[in-house]
Write an enzyme that holds these catalytic residues in place. Structure first.
Site, PDB file in Angstrom:
ATOM      1  NE  ARG A 168      -3.327  -2.898   0.396  1.00 39.35           N
ATOM      2  CZ  ARG A 168      -3.880  -3.617   1.371  1.00 39.35           C
ATOM      3  NH1 ARG A 168      -3.240  -3.759   2.529  1.00 39.35           N
ATOM      4  NH2 ARG A 168      -5.029  -4.219   1.188  1.00 39.35           N
ATOM      5  CG  ASP A 197      -2.716  -6.200  -0.869  1.00 44.56           C
ATOM      6  OD1 ASP A 197      -3.743  -5.967  -1.525  1.00 44.56           O
ATOM      7  OD2 ASP A 197      -2.739  -6.716   0.260  1.00 44.56           O
ATOM      8  CG  HIS A 258      -5.739  -8.615  -1.107  1.00 38.90           C
ATOM      9  ND1 HIS A 258      -5.928  -7.332  -0.655  1.00 38.90           N
ATOM     10  CD2 HIS A 258      -6.583  -9.393  -0.375  1.00 38.90           C
ATOM     11  CE1 HIS A 258      -6.827  -7.313   0.311  1.00 38.90           C
ATOM     12  NE2 HIS A 258      -7.253  -8.555   0.503  1.00 38.90           N
ATOM     13  CG  ASP A 314      -6.003 -11.596   2.587  1.00 40.26           C
ATOM     14  OD1 ASP A 314      -5.222 -12.113   1.757  1.00 40.26           O
ATOM     15  OD2 ASP A 314      -6.071 -10.367   2.774  1.00 40.26           O
ATOM     16  CD  GLU A 315      -9.842  -8.448   3.318  1.00 39.61           C
ATOM     17  OE1 GLU A 315     -10.387  -7.872   4.264  1.00 39.61           O
ATOM     18  OE2 GLU A 315      -8.980  -7.908   2.600  1.00 39.61           O
ATOM     19  CB  THR A 463       1.101   0.743   4.997  1.00 40.24           C
ATOM     20  OG1 THR A 463       1.147   0.016   3.755  1.00 40.24           O
ATOM     21  CG2 THR A 463       2.019   0.088   6.009  1.00 40.24           C
ATOM     22  CD  GLU A 464      -5.057  -0.716   3.934  1.00 38.00           C
ATOM     23  OE1 GLU A 464      -4.297  -0.664   4.923  1.00 38.00           O
ATOM     24  OE2 GLU A 464      -5.737  -1.715   3.657  1.00 38.00           O
TER      25      GLU A 464
HETATM   26  C1  TNX Z   1      -7.696  -6.649   6.116  1.00 33.85           C
HETATM   27  S1  TNX Z   1      -5.826  -8.628   7.320  1.00 33.85           S
HETATM   28  C2  TNX Z   1      -6.747  -7.109   5.224  1.00 33.85           C
HETATM   29  C3  TNX Z   1      -5.790  -6.163   4.646  1.00 33.85           C
HETATM   30  C4  TNX Z   1      -6.103  -4.740   5.034  1.00 33.85           C
HETATM   31  C5  TNX Z   1      -6.436  -4.690   6.509  1.00 33.85           C
HETATM   32  C6  TNX Z   1      -6.644  -3.290   7.031  1.00 33.85           C
HETATM   33  C7  TNX Z   1      -5.971  -9.203   5.965  1.00 33.85           C
HETATM   34  C8  TNX Z   1      -5.532 -10.558   5.846  1.00 33.85           C
HETATM   35  N1  TNX Z   1      -6.509  -8.442   4.985  1.00 33.85           N
HETATM   36  O1  TNX Z   1      -5.753  -6.320   3.235  1.00 33.85           O
HETATM   37  O2  TNX Z   1      -4.999  -3.958   4.744  1.00 33.85           O
HETATM   38  O3  TNX Z   1      -7.607  -5.454   6.723  1.00 33.85           O
HETATM   39  O4  TNX Z   1      -6.798  -3.298   8.443  1.00 33.85           O
END
Ligand code: TNX
Length: 535
Positions: A168, A197, A258, A314-315, A463-464
């Site tokens: 970031r 990312d 990501h 993640d996500e 680090t956003e």
């Molecule tokens: C979640 S923690 C994310 C990150 C973000 C973060 C901000 C994780 C595995 N994924 O991509 O930067 O929250 O708090």
């Protein structure tokens, strides 16, 4: 004297010292102000008298420590010029024993210091304790007056980690080295490096040069910023720097989500666009995606001797809708009797996992991957979703080794005071230095912390909102000290007022190094540096 005898002697002396220390508790408590050690050692026995050092030199039978000697001697500055024969010796000795990895015994005698440990990491930890004692010692005419004491010490958790997101925003090797110095100063021993990312790819891959020249362009606040990344040579330099401080570096290459920056460089491997998340994922249905990623991870493996590669996981949900429109994914699902996209996500992780484990000892993943069916014996899980205790329980019951890094209280991009404007909160909750200090007792992981599956804990700096070194320091200090103490001391040894006393002394160390820290005792000392958007 043989190693074993030496160890027995220390045990015997320690008993004597504890008794005498108890007998002189008043003197002990007045002297305790010298002992501004963070994390605080398991047992400190103060004795009558002092240890006076004026011309001491480190001596060690351990090659791994020799890199440190110069750093240490410079930091302390006790050597008299033109005098190459030291009169006093600081003796570091490996003495085999069954004590925990990283433990040590430190004894200050009238005119010398001895540190013994069963392994070099223990000697290193003892040396750091000595360094902290030195920094708080009285200096009288270039002589250092230390308390006369015996310390027996050992860590609570084996994994005491800190994570930095350089995608970031990119900080560069000087800042990373400074962070590694502070990690060492606090006996933190795992550096998780989030190198890729959506906002930038930060590690050179020789086989795929566009990852850095194209994928390295831009950051969270400026999509036009010129490419910023580490060359392989620089990675090597940082890994060595960390190694000399007994810190293991774990690289993270985040996938299949990501991945926007990677997809900018090589769009042919993109999983497609989802609303609000263009090119967020990699294409799980393209056979060549796997060869591409394996090539990348092989180079990563050769750069990081830790033998642990974090592959994110993640996500993925943010961008998974793109897969619905991908005809290749529909075919893949039909061919493998998959009924939902979640199974595709797990299929992707298992395939990458299989490839990685051909050349790496361990895989690591965020906790979304806990139900992906990755091999239990070689996969570590980073549990970050404090609102998903079931995910932690699943990891434990399946037998995975887990690193605890829940957003609350271990995310360092969260604010640390109710008045702070920049950074995250969760249901109005934020992460004060004391919340971190009281982890894991203040969390749902409290009851699990004695399980052998729990490797330890980690603080994560996303680090956003971190657009400057100043802001980075503000978020890290003093919470790195709390993290260190949480990773090291037993829950029964925690005491806010004792911690605060020692922390106040450490704030002075930060002053010496011009660190822009948050001062919980005088919040106005350094105003909060806000990010460009002021949120
Ligand atoms: C979640 S923690 C994310 C990150 C973000 C973060 C901000 C994780 C595995 N994924 O991509 O930067 O929250 O708090």
């Amino acid at each position: 004297m043989s190693g074993i005898k030496m160890n027995q002697m220390h045990k015997f002396l320690f008993k004597v010292y504890v008794i005498s220390a108890l007998m002189m508790s008043v003197a002990g408590s007045s002297k305790a102000q010298y002992i501004n050690i963070i994390p605080y050692p398991s047992q400190v026995a103060l004795l009558k008298g002092n240890c006076v050092l004026y011309n001491s030199q480190l001596f060690t039978n351990n090659k791994e420590l020799s890199v440190l000697l110069q750093y240490f001697n410079e930091e302390i500055g006790l050597q008299e010029k033109n005098n190459d024969k030291p009169k006093q010796v600081i003796d570091l000795k490996i003495v085999p024993s069954s004590e925990v990895y990283g433990s040590y015994v430190l004894v200050t005698f009238e005119k010398r210091v001895a540190i013994t440990a069963p392994d070099s990491s223990g000697l290193f930890n003892g040396l750091i304790t000595l360094l902290q004692l030195y920094k708080s010692a009285n200096r009288v005419n270039n002589k250092l007056v230390l308390p006369h004491l015996v310390i027996h010490d050992q860590p609570r958790f084996a994994w005491r980690g800190y994570m930095l997101d350089e995608s970031r925003h990119f900080f560069g090797k000087q800042i990373v080295k400074e962070l590694l110095d502070w990690m060492a100063f606090y006996k933190l021993n795992r550096f998780h490096w989030h190198l890729t990312d959506s906002h930038g790819w930060r590690v050179e891959i020789k086989k795929y040069p566009l990852l850095t020249t194209v994928g390295g362009k831009g950051n969270f606040t400026d999509s036009m910023a010129s490419p910023a990344y580490y060359t392989q040579e620089e990675i090597h330099e940082i890994v060595e720097y960390a190694k000399a401080r007994f810190i293991t570096v774990i690289p993270e290459i985040d996938m299949p989500g990501h991945a926007t920056a990677a997809n900018r460089a090589y769009p042919t491997f993109s999983g497609g666009d989802a609303p609000g998340y263009p090119a967020f994922t990699l294409d799980p249905a393209n056979e060549e995606t796997y060869a591409y990623l394996t090539g990348i991870l092989e180079e990563i493996r050769s750069l990081f001797p830790s033998g642990i590669i974090h592959i994110g996981g993640d996500e993925v949900a943010f961008g998974i809708a793109a897969w619905e429109k991908n005809p290749g994914v529909a075919k893949l699902m039909a061919a493998n009797q998959m009924t939902d996209l979640n199974q595709v996500e797990h299929y992707f992780l298992r395939r990458i996992g299989d490839s990685v484990l051909k050349f790496s000892n361990y895989l690591m993943c965020w906790d979304e991957a806990v139900s992906a069916g990755l091999p239990v014996g070689n996969t570590y899980i980073s549990w970050w979703r404090q609102n998903k205790p079931e995910s932690l329980n699943e990891a434990i019951s399946k037998g995975y080794k887990v690193v605890l890094c829940p957003r609350l209280p271990l995310y360092l991009d969260f604010v640390q005071d109710s008045t702070h404007r920049s950074g995250r909160k969760w249901d109005k909750k934020y992460n004060s230095y004391l919340d971190i200090y009281h982890f894991p007792e203040n969390s749902i992981a409290a009851d699990l912390s004695n399980k052998t599956n729990i490797l330890g804990l980690q603080g994560n700096l996303w680090t956003e909102t971190v657009i400057s070194k100043k802001r980075l320091q503000y978020l890290v200090f003093p919470r790195m000290a709390s993290l260190a103490e949480a990773g090291w001391v037993a829950s029964s040894a925690k005491d806010d007022s004792h911690f605060n006393t020692r922390l106040k002394a450490h704030l002075l160390f930060y002053d010496e190094k011009n660190i822009y820290y948050y001062n919980p005792f005088h919040p106005d000392q350094h105003p909060e540096p806000v990010d460009v958007n002021g949120h």
